[in-house]
Design a protein around this motif. Structure first.
Motif, PDB file in Angstrom:
ATOM      1  N   VAL A 126     -15.780 -10.949   3.829  1.00 11.14           N
ATOM      2  CA  VAL A 126     -16.282 -12.278   4.220  1.00 11.14           C
ATOM      3  C   VAL A 126     -17.252 -12.773   3.144  1.00 11.14           C
ATOM      4  CG1 VAL A 126     -17.378 -13.628   6.054  1.00 11.14           C
ATOM      5  CG2 VAL A 126     -16.117 -11.563   6.648  1.00 11.14           C
ATOM      6  N   LYS A 127     -18.102 -11.878   2.644  1.00  3.93           N
ATOM      7  CA  LYS A 127     -19.067 -12.277   1.604  1.00  3.93           C
ATOM      8  C   LYS A 127     -18.310 -12.736   0.346  1.00  3.93           C
ATOM      9  CE  LYS A 127     -22.744 -10.094   3.790  1.00  3.93           C
ATOM     10  NZ  LYS A 127     -23.722 -10.751   4.589  1.00  3.93           N
TER      11      LYS A 127
ATOM     12  N   VAL B 280     -17.083 -16.228   0.776  1.00  2.00           N
ATOM     13  CA  VAL B 280     -18.197 -17.181   0.736  1.00  2.00           C
ATOM     14  C   VAL B 280     -18.678 -17.392  -0.704  1.00  2.00           C
ATOM     15  CG1 VAL B 280     -20.634 -17.477   1.361  1.00  2.00           C
ATOM     16  CG2 VAL B 280     -18.986 -16.764   3.105  1.00  2.00           C
TER      17      VAL B 280
ATOM     18  N   ASN C  91     -28.249 -12.426   2.279  1.00  2.00           N
ATOM     19  CA  ASN C  91     -29.206 -11.773   3.176  1.00  2.00           C
ATOM     20  C   ASN C  91     -28.668 -10.410   3.627  1.00  2.00           C
ATOM     21  OD1 ASN C  91     -31.508 -11.666   4.988  1.00  2.00           O
ATOM     22  ND2 ASN C  91     -30.074 -12.054   6.645  1.00  2.00           N
TER      23      ASN C  91
ATOM     24  N   SER D  38     -27.961  -6.659   4.527  1.00  2.00           N
ATOM     25  CA  SER D  38     -28.928  -5.597   4.817  1.00  2.00           C
ATOM     26  C   SER D  38     -28.739  -4.410   3.883  1.00  2.00           C
ATOM     27  CB  SER D  38     -28.745  -5.075   6.239  1.00  2.00           C
ATOM     28  OG  SER D  38     -28.731  -6.118   7.155  1.00  2.00           O
TER      29      SER D  38
ATOM     30  N   SER E 125     -35.532  -9.246  10.887  1.00  3.18           N
ATOM     31  CA  SER E 125     -35.329  -9.903  12.178  1.00  3.18           C
ATOM     32  C   SER E 125     -36.539  -9.725  13.101  1.00  3.18           C
ATOM     33  CB  SER E 125     -34.091  -9.298  12.834  1.00  3.18           C
ATOM     34  OG  SER E 125     -33.832  -9.939  14.046  1.00  3.18           O
TER      35      SER E 125
HETATM   36  P1  NAD Z   1     -24.660 -12.883  13.374  1.00  8.74           P
HETATM   37  O1  NAD Z   1     -23.376 -12.303  13.794  1.00  8.74           O
HETATM   38  O2  NAD Z   1     -25.720 -13.132  14.389  1.00  8.74           O
HETATM   39  O3  NAD Z   1     -24.442 -14.246  12.616  1.00  8.74           O
HETATM   40  C1  NAD Z   1     -23.463 -14.419  11.627  1.00  8.74           C
HETATM   41  C2  NAD Z   1     -23.039 -15.874  11.663  1.00  8.74           C
HETATM   42  O4  NAD Z   1     -22.262 -16.147  10.535  1.00  8.74           O
HETATM   43  C3  NAD Z   1     -22.205 -16.246  12.889  1.00  8.74           C
HETATM   44  O5  NAD Z   1     -22.796 -17.333  13.531  1.00  8.74           O
HETATM   45  C4  NAD Z   1     -20.836 -16.585  12.308  1.00  8.74           C
HETATM   46  O6  NAD Z   1     -20.208 -17.611  13.019  1.00  8.74           O
HETATM   47  C5  NAD Z   1     -21.198 -17.015  10.918  1.00  8.74           C
HETATM   48  N1  NAD Z   1     -20.148 -16.830   9.954  1.00  8.74           N
HETATM   49  C6  NAD Z   1     -19.293 -15.798   9.827  1.00  8.74           C
HETATM   50  N2  NAD Z   1     -18.471 -16.002   8.793  1.00  8.74           N
HETATM   51  C7  NAD Z   1     -18.811 -17.167   8.245  1.00  8.74           C
HETATM   52  C8  NAD Z   1     -18.327 -17.918   7.157  1.00  8.74           C
HETATM   53  N3  NAD Z   1     -17.325 -17.492   6.400  1.00  8.74           N
HETATM   54  N4  NAD Z   1     -18.917 -19.096   6.886  1.00  8.74           N
HETATM   55  C9  NAD Z   1     -19.928 -19.547   7.630  1.00  8.74           C
HETATM   56  N5  NAD Z   1     -20.417 -18.885   8.673  1.00  8.74           N
HETATM   57  C10 NAD Z   1     -19.863 -17.707   8.984  1.00  8.74           C
HETATM   58  O7  NAD Z   1     -25.209 -11.899  12.232  1.00  8.74           O
HETATM   59  P2  NAD Z   1     -26.694 -11.723  11.729  1.00  8.74           P
HETATM   60  O8  NAD Z   1     -27.346 -10.638  12.508  1.00  8.74           O
HETATM   61  O9  NAD Z   1     -27.349 -13.030  11.629  1.00  8.74           O
HETATM   62  O10 NAD Z   1     -26.456 -11.115  10.276  1.00  8.74           O
HETATM   63  C11 NAD Z   1     -26.119 -11.930   9.174  1.00  8.74           C
HETATM   64  C12 NAD Z   1     -26.397 -11.175   7.898  1.00  8.74           C
HETATM   65  O11 NAD Z   1     -27.778 -10.830   7.858  1.00  8.74           O
HETATM   66  C13 NAD Z   1     -25.650  -9.872   7.741  1.00  8.74           C
HETATM   67  O12 NAD Z   1     -25.330  -9.684   6.392  1.00  8.74           O
HETATM   68  C14 NAD Z   1     -26.655  -8.834   8.209  1.00  8.74           C
HETATM   69  O13 NAD Z   1     -26.428  -7.571   7.671  1.00  8.74           O
HETATM   70  C15 NAD Z   1     -27.921  -9.434   7.673  1.00  8.74           C
HETATM   71  N6  NAD Z   1     -29.137  -9.003   8.350  1.00  8.74           N
HETATM   72  C16 NAD Z   1     -29.170  -8.853   9.700  1.00  8.74           C
HETATM   73  C17 NAD Z   1     -30.339  -8.442  10.315  1.00  8.74           C
HETATM   74  C18 NAD Z   1     -30.428  -8.293  11.799  1.00  8.74           C
HETATM   75  O14 NAD Z   1     -31.347  -7.589  12.283  1.00  8.74           O
HETATM   76  N7  NAD Z   1     -29.559  -8.915  12.566  1.00  8.74           N
HETATM   77  C19 NAD Z   1     -31.488  -8.199   9.535  1.00  8.74           C
HETATM   78  C20 NAD Z   1     -31.430  -8.399   8.173  1.00  8.74           C
HETATM   79  C21 NAD Z   1     -30.246  -8.810   7.583  1.00  8.74           C
END
Ligand code: NAD
Length: 697
Positions: free
Chosen positions: A389-390, A393, A410, A412, A436
């Motif tokens: 997915v990354k 994007v 972003n 992890s 988070s």
């Molecule tokens: P999440 O599942 O809550 O949100 C991801 C969002 O991205 C969803 O709303 C989805 O619809 C959207 N999405 C997916 N593919 C997409 C695309 N191609 N284009 C546009 N939007 C798209 O996930 P999250 O917890 O917010 O995590 C997001 C990133 O942040 C990940 O890489 C994760 O590792 C990282 N991260 C998460 C945390 C945590 O505690 N949740 C902490 C630090 C970093």
């Protein structure tokens, strides 16, 4: 006069101007300049009064903390000497206060006979936050001007208070608008013309001396609120010395006795260390300080999920417009609604006005189209943690973002260099790893890729300050600084659990040590599926088969933590209190049985040692690999991203305090146990530091 203090006259008024960036820290050189300015004014018979003034940013932010414990701190004139000299001066001295007037800066102003201030100047004696007390007479003079009650509130709380709040108090003689210097000179002239007697704070008495019963009650409350910290209690006792001591000088002696004690406390050492570490983290080795930054006026965020929403809030709260992109309208609406709800909570708490709410929400441009990113300066991707997915994007971004736009992920744990390679502009790519909830947590790991341009890094470090984050630079590795170390910490906690401790004992021991949350509670809050995904990824890459552990069974049972109502603990609907769960205890018992583990009694002290030293050992590897530039950067990550207790100062500072020889010895003990995880082998850097007889620096 000197580099940092200048002396001028306007008729019969001498003006001593302090200008030592950034906030007139009262280091030896500035003190010397002020001292010689005062001597000049005293010896010139044509001078009738002195005005002391700083810069618009600061009258003075206080003592120069980098001098603490060095000979410079006692280099004459010390702050105490200057204050005494000023107070004893036969010529009136007026402090003209703008910007920060904190700590030693305020004590300095209290030594003047008169104080005039701009209404938005910030006054405070925040020493308690460094585990000490105002040692330049602040605890003796402030109660004489504001009264016992107010002084306790301000000194024990370490509060910063706008000058306007001191209108009509004895602390400020006048609040002035406009040209501060001219107003202060006019004030000084009036004092001279009217022959006003010099107001020496030491000659006053505390106006509201409480009864012994009230005092005992108040002290009890301070002791209870201070928990394990000695500083708030000593601050209170020192303020009490302002009316309990026979003379003003006896009160000063008591203040000095108390601060000398505090200086030696491990809590104060840790807090002062942290203060310096935060400042050090902003400096990137090899990066020129005057490097030209890229302009960031508009930000793009991809993904309006848990992280994307919080990241967006950081920027709009700082007044920067954000284009927020999602794949589906439904996801976009959900993300926007969550942002709105978060701000509404702040409004209900009185932290935000309706107008501010409206202004913030108006800064978001929701979109489903990448076309809206054409004029954006920084784009942060926060989509699913999946390299495919990354890839999609970043390839799309490469085709659409304007030249020079910064592209951030972003992620992890995923490899930033691999992500950068999806674009033709890897120099513009880096990791911005928020924690988070991203709108609350102060930590930001800025992940420097192999090709990240220096100005991209510098721009993001500066931007971090604008959105009120504490940024730490990390190199590229699995999990960066924080999560890579956390993996070892969790492994240690899991081992302890497999061997005989229950999650609640492990969490309890670490919480009693000072952590906000133990590892199992923290995992339940963050979501167990995140760690599970990481373990599965690493297991797939491992050359040898990796056996499942209890943590995997928990996830297989659909228990992902608080969000599913159960994880390591169970949770009642709408509540966050962890309730130990017999189902988990059964799983642990089954695991022990299957692996032939005879459960043993584990002391809390062993839990602390294993969990802490696992962090320290991985931290040492991270240092050796130059993933982190300094041990103190690692501590800043743990203090601001992982609920580490301020009075311990972070794992690396803790290791120094325990002594590295002991850390290495215990690691060797753990490594020598039958079937021990090879990660318990002490890191080569640790061994070398012990051989050289030094600690982390
Ligand atoms: P999440 O599942 O809550 O949100 C991801 C969002 O991205 C969803 O709303 C989805 O619809 C959207 N999405 C997916 N593919 C997409 C695309 N191609 N284009 C546009 N939007 C798209 O996930 P999250 O917890 O917010 O995590 C997001 C990133 O942040 C990940 O890489 C994760 O590792 C990282 N991260 C998460 C945390 C945590 O505690 N949740 C902490 C630090 C970093």
């Amino acid at each position: 006069m000197t580099e940092f203090a200048t002396y001028q006259t306007q008729g019969e008024i001498a003006i001593i101007s302090m200008d030592k960036p950034p906030i007139n820290g009262l280091g030896a050189a500035l003190r010397e300049g002020i001292g010689s300015g005062l001597n000049k004014a005293f010896s010139d018979p044509s001078i009738q009064a002195v005005v002391l003034i700083g810069t618009p940013r600061a009258f003075s932010g206080g003592a120069d903390i980098t001098e603490f414990g060095t000979p410079k701190a006692t280099h004459e004139p010390t702050l105490r000497t200057i204050i005494e000299t000023m107070e004893a001066s036969p010529k009136p001295i007026v402090a003209a206060i703008s910007g920060f007037c904190l700590g030693g800066g305020l004590e300095f102003a209290l030594g003047c006979h008169f104080r005039v201030a701009l209404p938005d100047a910030t006054l405070g004696l925040p020493e308690v936050k460094l585990g000490i007390l105002p040692g330049g007479g602040g605890t003796q003079r402030l109660p004489r001007l504001l009264g016992f009650e107010k002084a306790v509130e301000m000194i024990v709380g370490g509060l910063h208070i706008p000058a306007i709040k001191f209108k009509d108090t004895l602390l400020l003689d006048q609040i002035v608008e406009g040209d501060l210097l001219q107003a202060a000179i006019a004030f000084a002239r009036k004092v001279v013309a009217q022959g006003e007697p010099l107001k020496r704070v030491r000659d006053r008495t505390v106006p509201d001396i409480p009864t012994d019963a009230v005092l005992a009650e108040k002290r009890k409350a301070v002791v209870a609120a201070a928990k394990r910290f000695p500083a708030p209690v000593s601050c209170f006792d020192s303020v009490c010395a302002s009316f309990k001591s026979a003379t003003f000088d006896a009160g000063l002696l008591e203040e000095r006795r108390l601060i000398t004690e505090l200086f030696k406390s491990p809590e104060s050492l840790a807090l002062r260390y942290t203060f310096a570490a935060e400042r050090a983290a902003a400096k990137i080795p090899g990066l020129p300080e005057d490097i030209a930054l890229r302009t960031i006026k508009k930000v793009g965020v991809i993904g309006a999920g848990t992280m994307g929403g919080g990241i967006t809030m950081n920027f709009i709260s700082a007044g920067l417009p954000v284009v927020l992109l999602e794949t589906k309208q439904e996801a976009l609406d959900k993300g926007l609604a969550t942002i709105g709800k978060n701000y509404e909570t702040s409004m209900k708490k009185g932290k935000l006005t309706q107008a501010q709410y409206d202004a913030c929400m108006a800064l978001i441009t929701p979109t489903l189209s990448y076309q809206d990113f054409g004029d954006v300066d920084l784009i942060i991707e926060a989509v699913f943690e999946n390299m495919d997915v990354k890839e999609q994007v970043f390839k799309t971004l490469d085709g659409i973002a304007k030249p020079g736009a910064i592209l951030a992920s972003n992620t992890s744990a995923l490899n930033i260099d691999e992500i950068a390679a999806f674009t033709k502009r890897p120099q513009d790519v880096l990791g911005l790893h928020f924690f988070s909830p991203a709108n609350v947590m102060r930590l930001l790991e800025v992940v420097r890729g192999a090709k990240t341009a220096p100005d991209v890094l510098a721009t993001c470090m500066t931007l971090a300050r604008k959105i009120k984050k504490i940024a730490v630079v990390s190199g590229v590795c699995d999990g960066f600084i924080g999560n890579r170390m956390l993996a070892q910490y969790r492994t240690a906690a899991n081992e302890l659990m497999h061997q005989g401790a229950m999650p609640q004992q492990i969490d309890g021991a670490l919480q009693a040590f000072g952590l906000v949350m133990g590892p199992f509670r923290m995992a339940d809050l963050a979501g167990l599926d995140i760690g599970w995904a990481g373990r599965k990824r690493r297991a797939a890459a491992s050359p040898t088969p990796v056996a499942p552990i209890v943590a995997d069974w928990i996830c297989e049972a659909g228990r992902y933590g608080q969000k599913t109502g159960a994880g390591w603990y169970r949770y009642e609907a709408g509540k966050r209190d962890p309730i130990p769960d017999p189902i988990v205890e059964e799983m642990i018992a089954k695991y022990r049985q299957e692996h032939g583990i005879k459960s043993r009694k584990i002391e809390d002290s062993e839990i602390i040692e294993r969990c802490m030293f696992a962090l320290v050992n991985e931290g040492a590897r991270i240092l050796e690999e130059r993933i982190a530039a300094r041990a103190s950067d690692i501590d800043i990550v743990y203090l601001n991203g992982y609920g580490f207790p301020a009075h311990v100062g972070g794992p690396m500072h803790y290791a120094n305090a325990v002594g590295l020889p002991k850390v290495v010895q215990r690691l060797k003990d753990f490594a020598a146990e039958p079937g021990a995880d090879p990660n318990w082998q002490p890191a080569p850097l640790l061994v070398r530091l012990v051989e050289r007889g030094v600690g982390f620096n």
